[in-house]
Design a protein around this motif. Structure first.
Motif, PDB file in Angstrom:
ATOM      1  N   VAL A  60       7.359  -5.800  -4.653  1.00 26.47           N
ATOM      2  CA  VAL A  60       6.223  -5.088  -4.059  1.00 26.47           C
ATOM      3  C   VAL A  60       4.949  -5.450  -4.818  1.00 26.47           C
ATOM      4  O   VAL A  60       4.925  -5.423  -6.056  1.00 26.47           O
ATOM      5  CB  VAL A  60       6.448  -3.561  -4.085  1.00 26.47           C
ATOM      6  N   SER A  61       3.912  -5.743  -4.075  1.00 24.64           N
ATOM      7  CA  SER A  61       2.650  -6.167  -4.677  1.00 24.64           C
ATOM      8  C   SER A  61       2.089  -5.101  -5.622  1.00 24.64           C
ATOM      9  O   SER A  61       2.172  -3.895  -5.344  1.00 24.64           O
ATOM     10  CB  SER A  61       1.625  -6.443  -3.573  1.00 24.64           C
ATOM     11  N   ASN A  62       1.486  -5.562  -6.727  1.00 20.91           N
ATOM     12  CA  ASN A  62       0.865  -4.619  -7.663  1.00 20.91           C
ATOM     13  C   ASN A  62      -0.466  -4.086  -7.135  1.00 20.91           C
ATOM     14  O   ASN A  62      -1.169  -3.346  -7.831  1.00 20.91           O
ATOM     15  CB  ASN A  62       0.686  -5.255  -9.046  1.00 20.91           C
ATOM     16  N   ARG A  63      -0.811  -4.438  -5.921  1.00 20.85           N
ATOM     17  CA  ARG A  63      -1.985  -3.822  -5.274  1.00 20.85           C
ATOM     18  C   ARG A  63      -1.676  -2.383  -4.859  1.00 20.85           C
ATOM     19  O   ARG A  63      -2.595  -1.611  -4.568  1.00 20.85           O
ATOM     20  CB  ARG A  63      -2.421  -4.629  -4.056  1.00 20.85           C
ATOM     21  N   PHE A  64      -0.397  -2.055  -4.826  1.00 20.87           N
ATOM     22  CA  PHE A  64       0.016  -0.701  -4.472  1.00 20.87           C
ATOM     23  C   PHE A  64       0.362   0.058  -5.760  1.00 20.87           C
ATOM     24  O   PHE A  64       1.117  -0.427  -6.597  1.00 20.87           O
ATOM     25  CB  PHE A  64       1.261  -0.725  -3.567  1.00 20.87           C
ATOM     26  N   SER A  65      -0.213   1.258  -5.891  1.00 17.69           N
ATOM     27  CA  SER A  65       0.089   2.070  -7.067  1.00 17.69           C
ATOM     28  C   SER A  65       0.152   3.541  -6.683  1.00 17.69           C
ATOM     29  O   SER A  65      -0.511   3.983  -5.734  1.00 17.69           O
ATOM     30  CB  SER A  65      -0.957   1.847  -8.168  1.00 17.69           C
ATOM     31  N   GLY A  66       0.963   4.297  -7.406  1.00 24.06           N
ATOM     32  CA  GLY A  66       1.142   5.709  -7.116  1.00 24.06           C
ATOM     33  C   GLY A  66       0.755   6.580  -8.297  1.00 24.06           C
ATOM     34  O   GLY A  66       0.808   6.153  -9.449  1.00 24.06           O
ATOM     35  N   SER A  67       0.378   7.822  -7.976  1.00 23.32           N
ATOM     36  CA  SER A  67       0.028   8.785  -9.006  1.00 23.32           C
ATOM     37  C   SER A  67       0.278  10.192  -8.471  1.00 23.32           C
ATOM     38  O   SER A  67       0.585  10.377  -7.283  1.00 23.32           O
ATOM     39  CB  SER A  67      -1.435   8.626  -9.438  1.00 23.32           C
ATOM     40  N   LYS A  68       0.141  11.163  -9.362  1.00 19.13           N
ATOM     41  CA  LYS A  68       0.347  12.552  -8.955  1.00 19.13           C
ATOM     42  C   LYS A  68      -0.507  13.463  -9.823  1.00 19.13           C
ATOM     43  O   LYS A  68      -0.664  13.238 -11.032  1.00 19.13           O
ATOM     44  CB  LYS A  68       1.820  12.930  -9.117  1.00 19.13           C
ATOM     45  N   SER A  69      -1.065  14.497  -9.187  1.00 17.06           N
ATOM     46  CA  SER A  69      -1.798  15.529  -9.917  1.00 17.06           C
ATOM     47  C   SER A  69      -1.512  16.861  -9.237  1.00 17.06           C
ATOM     48  O   SER A  69      -1.850  17.054  -8.067  1.00 17.06           O
ATOM     49  CB  SER A  69      -3.302  15.237  -9.902  1.00 17.06           C
ATOM     50  N   GLY A  70      -0.891  17.761  -9.986  1.00 13.80           N
ATOM     51  CA  GLY A  70      -0.543  19.054  -9.405  1.00 13.80           C
ATOM     52  C   GLY A  70       0.396  18.884  -8.226  1.00 13.80           C
ATOM     53  O   GLY A  70       1.423  18.215  -8.324  1.00 13.80           O
ATOM     54  N   ASN A  71       0.038  19.489  -7.110  1.00 12.34           N
ATOM     55  CA  ASN A  71       0.884  19.433  -5.912  1.00 12.34           C
ATOM     56  C   ASN A  71       0.546  18.268  -4.988  1.00 12.34           C
ATOM     57  O   ASN A  71       1.051  18.204  -3.868  1.00 12.34           O
ATOM     58  CB  ASN A  71       0.743  20.740  -5.117  1.00 12.34           C
ATOM     59  N   THR A  72      -0.309  17.357  -5.445  1.00 11.79           N
ATOM     60  CA  THR A  72      -0.734  16.242  -4.605  1.00 11.79           C
ATOM     61  C   THR A  72      -0.392  14.892  -5.232  1.00 11.79           C
ATOM     62  O   THR A  72      -0.715  14.643  -6.389  1.00 11.79           O
ATOM     63  CB  THR A  72      -2.254  16.296  -4.342  1.00 11.79           C
ATOM     64  N   ALA A  73       0.277  14.067  -4.436  1.00 10.30           N
ATOM     65  CA  ALA A  73       0.557  12.695  -4.840  1.00 10.30           C
ATOM     66  C   ALA A  73      -0.390  11.769  -4.089  1.00 10.30           C
ATOM     67  O   ALA A  73      -0.915  12.130  -3.023  1.00 10.30           O
ATOM     68  CB  ALA A  73       2.008  12.332  -4.518  1.00 10.30           C
ATOM     69  N   SER A  74      -0.612  10.594  -4.636  1.00 10.06           N
ATOM     70  CA  SER A  74      -1.539   9.646  -4.015  1.00 10.06           C
ATOM     71  C   SER A  74      -0.995   8.229  -4.080  1.00 10.06           C
ATOM     72  O   SER A  74      -0.328   7.850  -5.049  1.00 10.06           O
ATOM     73  CB  SER A  74      -2.905   9.684  -4.702  1.00 10.06           C
ATOM     74  N   LEU A  75      -1.291   7.477  -3.033  1.00  6.44           N
ATOM     75  CA  LEU A  75      -0.990   6.047  -2.991  1.00  6.44           C
ATOM     76  C   LEU A  75      -2.313   5.306  -2.917  1.00  6.44           C
ATOM     77  O   LEU A  75      -3.119   5.582  -2.022  1.00  6.44           O
ATOM     78  CB  LEU A  75      -0.147   5.692  -1.768  1.00  6.44           C
ATOM     79  N   ALA A  76      -2.541   4.418  -3.850  1.00  8.22           N
ATOM     80  CA  ALA A  76      -3.751   3.614  -3.845  1.00  8.22           C
ATOM     81  C   ALA A  76      -3.405   2.186  -3.434  1.00  8.22           C
ATOM     82  O   ALA A  76      -2.395   1.639  -3.870  1.00  8.22           O
ATOM     83  CB  ALA A  76      -4.408   3.621  -5.223  1.00  8.22           C
ATOM     84  N   ILE A  77      -4.249   1.629  -2.592  1.00  4.40           N
ATOM     85  CA  ILE A  77      -4.120   0.225  -2.199  1.00  4.40           C
ATOM     86  C   ILE A  77      -5.415  -0.462  -2.595  1.00  4.40           C
ATOM     87  O   ILE A  77      -6.488  -0.093  -2.123  1.00  4.40           O
ATOM     88  CB  ILE A  77      -3.894   0.061  -0.685  1.00  4.40           C
ATOM     89  N   SER A  78      -5.316  -1.436  -3.476  1.00  2.00           N
ATOM     90  CA  SER A  78      -6.501  -2.164  -3.910  1.00  2.00           C
ATOM     91  C   SER A  78      -6.553  -3.519  -3.217  1.00  2.00           C
ATOM     92  O   SER A  78      -5.523  -4.025  -2.741  1.00  2.00           O
ATOM     93  CB  SER A  78      -6.487  -2.360  -5.428  1.00  2.00           C
ATOM     94  N   GLY A  79      -7.748  -4.094  -3.138  1.00  2.93           N
ATOM     95  CA  GLY A  79      -7.900  -5.397  -2.501  1.00  2.93           C
ATOM     96  C   GLY A  79      -7.320  -5.407  -1.098  1.00  2.93           C
ATOM     97  O   GLY A  79      -6.519  -6.275  -0.753  1.00  2.93           O
ATOM     98  N   LEU A  80      -7.732  -4.462  -0.294  1.00  5.27           N
ATOM     99  CA  LEU A  80      -7.169  -4.257   1.048  1.00  5.27           C
ATOM    100  C   LEU A  80      -7.110  -5.568   1.835  1.00  5.27           C
ATOM    101  O   LEU A  80      -8.078  -6.345   1.859  1.00  5.27           O
ATOM    102  CB  LEU A  80      -8.002  -3.223   1.793  1.00  5.27           C
ATOM    103  N   GLN A  81      -5.964  -5.817   2.476  1.00  3.30           N
ATOM    104  CA  GLN A  81      -5.765  -7.018   3.263  1.00  3.30           C
ATOM    105  C   GLN A  81      -5.377  -6.667   4.691  1.00  3.30           C
ATOM    106  O   GLN A  81      -4.839  -5.574   4.928  1.00  3.30           O
ATOM    107  CB  GLN A  81      -4.678  -7.890   2.616  1.00  3.30           C
ATOM    108  N   PRO A  82      -5.624  -7.543   5.639  1.00  2.76           N
ATOM    109  CA  PRO A  82      -5.278  -7.245   7.041  1.00  2.76           C
ATOM    110  C   PRO A  82      -3.821  -6.831   7.220  1.00  2.76           C
ATOM    111  O   PRO A  82      -3.528  -5.956   8.045  1.00  2.76           O
ATOM    112  CB  PRO A  82      -5.576  -8.565   7.763  1.00  2.76           C
TER     113      PRO A  82
END
Lengths: 111, 120
Positions: A60-82
């Protein structure tokens, strides 16, 4: 059982970074580090992108990363591609159901 | 490389039983670190976890389906199955089989999915 809450859609231009949120409760995301993220193209099976909040499976590309704070998780996508244009689902272990519950899903649109 | 392949009827009549099988290749259902599960996705909707089973017999079912479902693992055939009884049109969906990590619960290998329509 109620689903985790995700925005219906998130958009961005190629090269930009975007973040998808996934909101749960103290009975799931808030107290367990068992959050996963999946990418799904139309008519295809989901693909695991992130597990245990921050871990990426091999390949899986390292452009995708996950995190969490409290009751909310997040997925970040960097260098967005088509090819990032797809549906994304979060999931989390939930105490009351034992099985993982999924988010409502987010469609990523690449402008 | 582990691969999963669903099989079963694409059309089921209301009140009948839906039976699906997932064949496992490139690995064994006798892996202690994994459960084997079924999920579904109604047309235009999100994912729903139906149930999951370990080869040892330990399993978990979604309470929303619990009275209607059976998930079983057949080590001799290296496959696992889903039976859903008393189906209605609301059970129309794409059904996926998947491998679930016993440690973190992530679904790391998926079948391609099979479309099931409930209609008379």
């Amino acid at each position: 059982q109620s689903a985790l809450t995700q925005p219906a859609s998130v958009s961005g231009s190629p090269g930009q970074s975007i973040t998808i949120s996934c909101t749960g409760t103290s009975g799931d995301i808030g107290n367990y580090n068992y959050v996963s993220w999946y990418q799904q193209y139309p008519g295809k099976a989901p693909k695991l992108l992130i597990y245990e909040v921050t871990k990426r499976p091999s390949g899986v590309s390292n452009r995708f990363s996950g995190s969490k704070s409290g009751n909310t998780a997040s997925l970040a996508i960097s260098g967005l591609q088509p090819e990032d244009e797809a549906d994304y689902y979060c999931s989390s272990y939930r105490t009351t159901s034992i099985l993982e519950v999924f988010g409502t899903g987010t469609t990523v649109i690449v402008l | 490389q582990l691969q999963l392949q669903e099989s079963g009827p694409g059309l089921v009549k209301p009140s009948e039983t839906l039976s699906l099988t997932c064949s496992v290749s490139g690995g064994s259902v006798n892996s202690s670190g994994f459960f084997w599960g079924w999920l579904r996705q109604p047309p235009g909707k999100g994912l729903d976890f139906i149930g999951t089973m370990h080869y040892s017999g330990a399993g978990y079912y979604n309470p929303s389906y619990e009275s209607r479902i059976t998930v079983s693992v057949d080590a001799s055939r290296n496959q696992f199955s889903l039976k859903l009884t008393s189906v209605t049109v609301a059970d129309t969906a794409v059904y996926f089989c998947a491998r679930r990590s016993a440690a973190g619960g992530e679904l790391d290998v998926w079948g391609q999915g099979t479309s099931v329509t409930v209609s008379s």
